[in-house]
Scaffold this motif. Sequence first.
Motif, PDB file in Angstrom:
ATOM      1  N   LEU A 221       0.844  -1.192  -0.022  1.00 17.18           N
ATOM      2  CA  LEU A 221      -0.077  -0.135   0.018  1.00 17.18           C
ATOM      3  C   LEU A 221       0.647   1.353  -0.039  1.00 17.18           C
ATOM      4  O   LEU A 221       1.502   1.415   0.930  1.00 17.18           O
ATOM      5  N   ASP A 222       0.765   2.033  -1.149  1.00 20.62           N
ATOM      6  CA  ASP A 222       1.712   3.294  -1.267  1.00 20.62           C
ATOM      7  C   ASP A 222       0.792   4.399  -0.877  1.00 20.62           C
ATOM      8  O   ASP A 222      -0.220   4.530  -1.487  1.00 20.62           O
ATOM      9  N   ASN A 223       1.031   5.167   0.298  1.00 17.88           N
ATOM     10  CA  ASN A 223       0.110   6.162   0.801  1.00 17.88           C
ATOM     11  C   ASN A 223       0.861   7.409   0.337  1.00 17.88           C
ATOM     12  O   ASN A 223       0.271   8.480   0.936  1.00 17.88           O
ATOM     13  N   THR A 224       1.564   7.626  -0.456  1.00 18.99           N
ATOM     14  CA  THR A 224       2.424   8.988  -0.762  1.00 18.99           C
ATOM     15  C   THR A 224       1.080   9.974  -1.013  1.00 18.99           C
ATOM     16  O   THR A 224       1.348  11.231  -0.620  1.00 18.99           O
ATOM     17  N   ASN A 225       0.091   9.645  -1.793  1.00 22.69           N
ATOM     18  CA  ASN A 225      -0.754  10.520  -2.313  1.00 22.69           C
ATOM     19  C   ASN A 225      -2.200  10.140  -1.722  1.00 22.69           C
ATOM     20  O   ASN A 225      -3.322  10.548  -2.102  1.00 22.69           O
ATOM     21  N   LEU A 226      -2.274   9.562  -0.554  1.00 22.99           N
ATOM     22  CA  LEU A 226      -3.287   9.321   0.073  1.00 22.99           C
ATOM     23  C   LEU A 226      -3.662   9.640   1.349  1.00 22.99           C
ATOM     24  O   LEU A 226      -2.624  10.155   2.105  1.00 22.99           O
ATOM     25  N   THR A 227      -4.852  10.385   1.484  1.00 20.75           N
ATOM     26  CA  THR A 227      -4.762  10.797   2.992  1.00 20.75           C
ATOM     27  C   THR A 227      -4.960   9.767   4.192  1.00 20.75           C
ATOM     28  O   THR A 227      -5.298   8.542   3.653  1.00 20.75           O
ATOM     29  N   PRO A 228      -4.861   9.991   5.413  1.00 23.39           N
ATOM     30  CA  PRO A 228      -5.226   8.842   6.431  1.00 23.39           C
ATOM     31  C   PRO A 228      -6.392   8.376   6.112  1.00 23.39           C
ATOM     32  O   PRO A 228      -6.578   6.871   6.266  1.00 23.39           O
ATOM     33  N   ASP A 229      -7.481   8.973   6.043  1.00 24.44           N
ATOM     34  CA  ASP A 229      -8.758   8.488   5.860  1.00 24.44           C
ATOM     35  C   ASP A 229      -8.568   7.423   4.661  1.00 24.44           C
ATOM     36  O   ASP A 229      -9.421   6.363   4.536  1.00 24.44           O
ATOM     37  N   GLU A 230      -8.178   7.805   3.648  1.00 25.54           N
ATOM     38  CA  GLU A 230      -8.182   7.051   2.233  1.00 25.54           C
ATOM     39  C   GLU A 230      -7.421   5.751   2.427  1.00 25.54           C
ATOM     40  O   GLU A 230      -7.977   4.638   1.922  1.00 25.54           O
ATOM     41  N   GLN A 231      -6.392   5.980   3.005  1.00 29.60           N
ATOM     42  CA  GLN A 231      -5.589   4.606   3.112  1.00 29.60           C
ATOM     43  C   GLN A 231      -6.393   3.580   4.180  1.00 29.60           C
ATOM     44  O   GLN A 231      -6.263   2.565   4.083  1.00 29.60           O
ATOM     45  N   LEU A 232      -7.018   4.243   5.207  1.00 30.50           N
ATOM     46  CA  LEU A 232      -7.662   3.371   6.136  1.00 30.50           C
ATOM     47  C   LEU A 232      -8.833   2.577   5.583  1.00 30.50           C
ATOM     48  O   LEU A 232      -9.317   1.333   5.774  1.00 30.50           O
ATOM     49  N   GLU A 233      -9.534   3.407   4.595  1.00 32.79           N
ATOM     50  CA  GLU A 233     -10.601   2.541   3.960  1.00 32.79           C
ATOM     51  C   GLU A 233     -10.155   1.446   3.329  1.00 32.79           C
ATOM     52  O   GLU A 233     -10.839   0.222   3.158  1.00 32.79           O
ATOM     53  N   LYS A 234      -8.892   1.794   2.686  1.00 35.63           N
ATOM     54  CA  LYS A 234      -8.362   0.681   1.790  1.00 35.63           C
ATOM     55  C   LYS A 234      -8.198  -0.703   2.445  1.00 35.63           C
ATOM     56  O   LYS A 234      -8.573  -1.657   2.337  1.00 35.63           O
ATOM     57  N   ALA A 235      -7.601  -0.228   3.968  1.00 37.38           N
ATOM     58  CA  ALA A 235      -7.109  -1.234   4.624  1.00 37.38           C
ATOM     59  C   ALA A 235      -8.198  -1.904   5.149  1.00 37.38           C
ATOM     60  O   ALA A 235      -8.312  -3.411   5.489  1.00 37.38           O
ATOM     61  N   ILE A 236      -9.324  -1.254   5.450  1.00 37.87           N
ATOM     62  CA  ILE A 236     -10.473  -1.962   6.127  1.00 37.87           C
ATOM     63  C   ILE A 236     -11.202  -2.863   5.061  1.00 37.87           C
ATOM     64  O   ILE A 236     -11.658  -3.785   5.416  1.00 37.87           O
ATOM     65  N   ALA A 237     -11.226  -2.448   3.615  1.00 38.13           N
ATOM     66  CA  ALA A 237     -11.617  -3.260   2.742  1.00 38.13           C
ATOM     67  C   ALA A 237     -10.826  -4.605   2.763  1.00 38.13           C
ATOM     68  O   ALA A 237     -11.399  -5.769   2.521  1.00 38.13           O
ATOM     69  N   LEU A 238      -9.700  -4.479   2.896  1.00 40.82           N
ATOM     70  CA  LEU A 238      -8.657  -5.606   2.771  1.00 40.82           C
ATOM     71  C   LEU A 238      -8.853  -6.589   3.944  1.00 40.82           C
ATOM     72  O   LEU A 238      -8.923  -7.797   4.002  1.00 40.82           O
ATOM     73  N   ALA A 239      -9.054  -5.776   5.058  1.00 43.12           N
ATOM     74  CA  ALA A 239      -9.283  -6.507   6.445  1.00 43.12           C
ATOM     75  C   ALA A 239     -10.778  -7.559   6.450  1.00 43.12           C
ATOM     76  O   ALA A 239     -10.757  -8.581   6.793  1.00 43.12           O
ATOM     77  N   GLU A 240     -11.578  -6.777   5.829  1.00 38.18           N
ATOM     78  CA  GLU A 240     -13.034  -7.445   5.524  1.00 38.18           C
ATOM     79  C   GLU A 240     -13.016  -8.760   4.774  1.00 38.18           C
ATOM     80  O   GLU A 240     -13.546  -9.629   5.100  1.00 38.18           O
ATOM     81  N   ALA A 241     -12.082  -8.480   3.747  1.00 37.11           N
ATOM     82  CA  ALA A 241     -12.050  -9.536   2.726  1.00 37.11           C
ATOM     83  C   ALA A 241     -11.060 -10.768   3.656  1.00 37.11           C
ATOM     84  O   ALA A 241     -11.830 -11.830   3.374  1.00 37.11           O
ATOM     85  N   ALA A 242     -10.338 -10.359   4.214  1.00 39.62           N
ATOM     86  CA  ALA A 242      -9.517 -11.693   4.950  1.00 39.62           C
ATOM     87  C   ALA A 242     -10.500 -12.134   6.041  1.00 39.62           C
ATOM     88  O   ALA A 242     -10.343 -13.502   6.137  1.00 39.62           O
ATOM     89  N   ILE A 243     -11.335 -11.533   6.729  1.00 37.99           N
ATOM     90  CA  ILE A 243     -12.114 -11.760   7.771  1.00 37.99           C
ATOM     91  C   ILE A 243     -13.124 -12.923   7.069  1.00 37.99           C
ATOM     92  O   ILE A 243     -13.493 -14.085   7.683  1.00 37.99           O
ATOM     93  N   LEU A 244     -13.763 -12.524   5.615  1.00 44.53           N
ATOM     94  CA  LEU A 244     -14.527 -13.426   5.346  1.00 44.53           C
ATOM     95  C   LEU A 244     -13.916 -14.444   4.538  1.00 44.53           C
ATOM     96  O   LEU A 244     -14.578 -15.649   4.306  1.00 44.53           O
ATOM     97  N   GLN A 245     -12.792 -14.625   4.403  1.00 48.30           N
ATOM     98  CA  GLN A 245     -12.088 -15.745   3.578  1.00 48.30           C
ATOM     99  C   GLN A 245     -12.273 -16.921   4.506  1.00 48.30           C
ATOM    100  O   GLN A 245     -11.979 -16.949   5.770  1.00 48.30           O
ATOM    101  N   PRO A 246     -12.865 -18.179   4.086  1.00 47.04           N
ATOM    102  CA  PRO A 246     -12.748 -19.199   4.924  1.00 47.04           C
ATOM    103  C   PRO A 246     -11.384 -19.501   5.588  1.00 47.04           C
ATOM    104  O   PRO A 246     -10.356 -19.729   4.896  1.00 47.04           O
ATOM    105  N   ALA A 247     -11.285 -20.198   6.621  1.00 48.09           N
ATOM    106  CA  ALA A 247     -10.400 -20.731   7.332  1.00 48.09           C
ATOM    107  C   ALA A 247      -9.703 -21.764   6.772  1.00 48.09           C
ATOM    108  O   ALA A 247     -10.556 -22.697   6.201  1.00 48.09           O
ATOM    109  N   ASP A 248      -8.543 -21.980   6.536  1.00 48.01           N
ATOM    110  CA  ASP A 248      -7.881 -23.120   5.759  1.00 48.01           C
ATOM    111  C   ASP A 248      -8.089 -24.334   6.527  1.00 48.01           C
ATOM    112  O   ASP A 248      -7.863 -24.470   7.828  1.00 48.01           O
TER     113      ASP A 248
END
Length: 227
Positions: free
Chosen positions: A200-227
């Motif tokens: 995640l390159d945040n050079t041109n992102l505000t803290p809110d924008e980077q957080l939004e991207k990270a939340i989306a990644l976390a939600e996807a990881a949480i929904l991923q079925p456990a191995d």
Amino acid sequence: MKKIVIAIDGYSSCGKSTLAKGLAAALGYAYIDSGAMYRAVTLYLLRHNIDPADEEAVAGALPYITIHFENIGLGNHTFLNGEDVEADIRQMDVSENVSQVSIISAVRRAMVKQQKALGRRKSIVMDGRDIGTVVFPEAELKIFLTADPEVRAQRRYKELTEKGVEVAIEAVRRNLAERDRIDSTRMDSPLRQAEDAIVLDNTNLTPDEQLEKAIALAEAAILQPAD
Ligand code: DC
């Protein structure tokens, strides 16, 4: 809901702690700043006139160092032997010596052991340099944060001067470059991107924008079925 471990690694002053804190708050997870632990060890050494380059003396001091974290107001404070050192560990003298201290394998072993214990119950966001590679190689989500070096220096300078720390921008630039160099070239667990980390390159992102991207990644990881 599935509980996961989130590892955030990256160079100095990339905004790792801002992102990690925001993510932890959004998910109701604990946040652990692993760099604060290396900083607390460094502060102890400086206060006791122990040379950070003297590996034997540093290793000998480790049994006398206890670190814990407490939530105070909105912040997560670092305690060294029962004393709140959150402000002291951010000072330039600590920043100038911490990379040297974190080269030492005995220090790394002691810190990694505590960090692994903190992650045992999952639901944790930890930031640092070796979290996705060494501390939690099995983390369900690994983010490798990057940003342009000059942007990082300006952000760090602003943060320090806002806290009342008197420092020249050139000293901040030098410190970041030197820490990046030592952190990524040391023998024991150097800073590197884990193979399965998402950059995640945040050079041109505000803290809110980077957080939004990270939340989306976390939600996807949480929904991923456990191995
Ligand atoms: O995240 P920070 O800038 O506060 O970290 C301070 C130093 O601690 C960093 O320059 C290298 C070291 N560190 C480390 O070696 N491993 C970690 N997991 C976190 C920090």
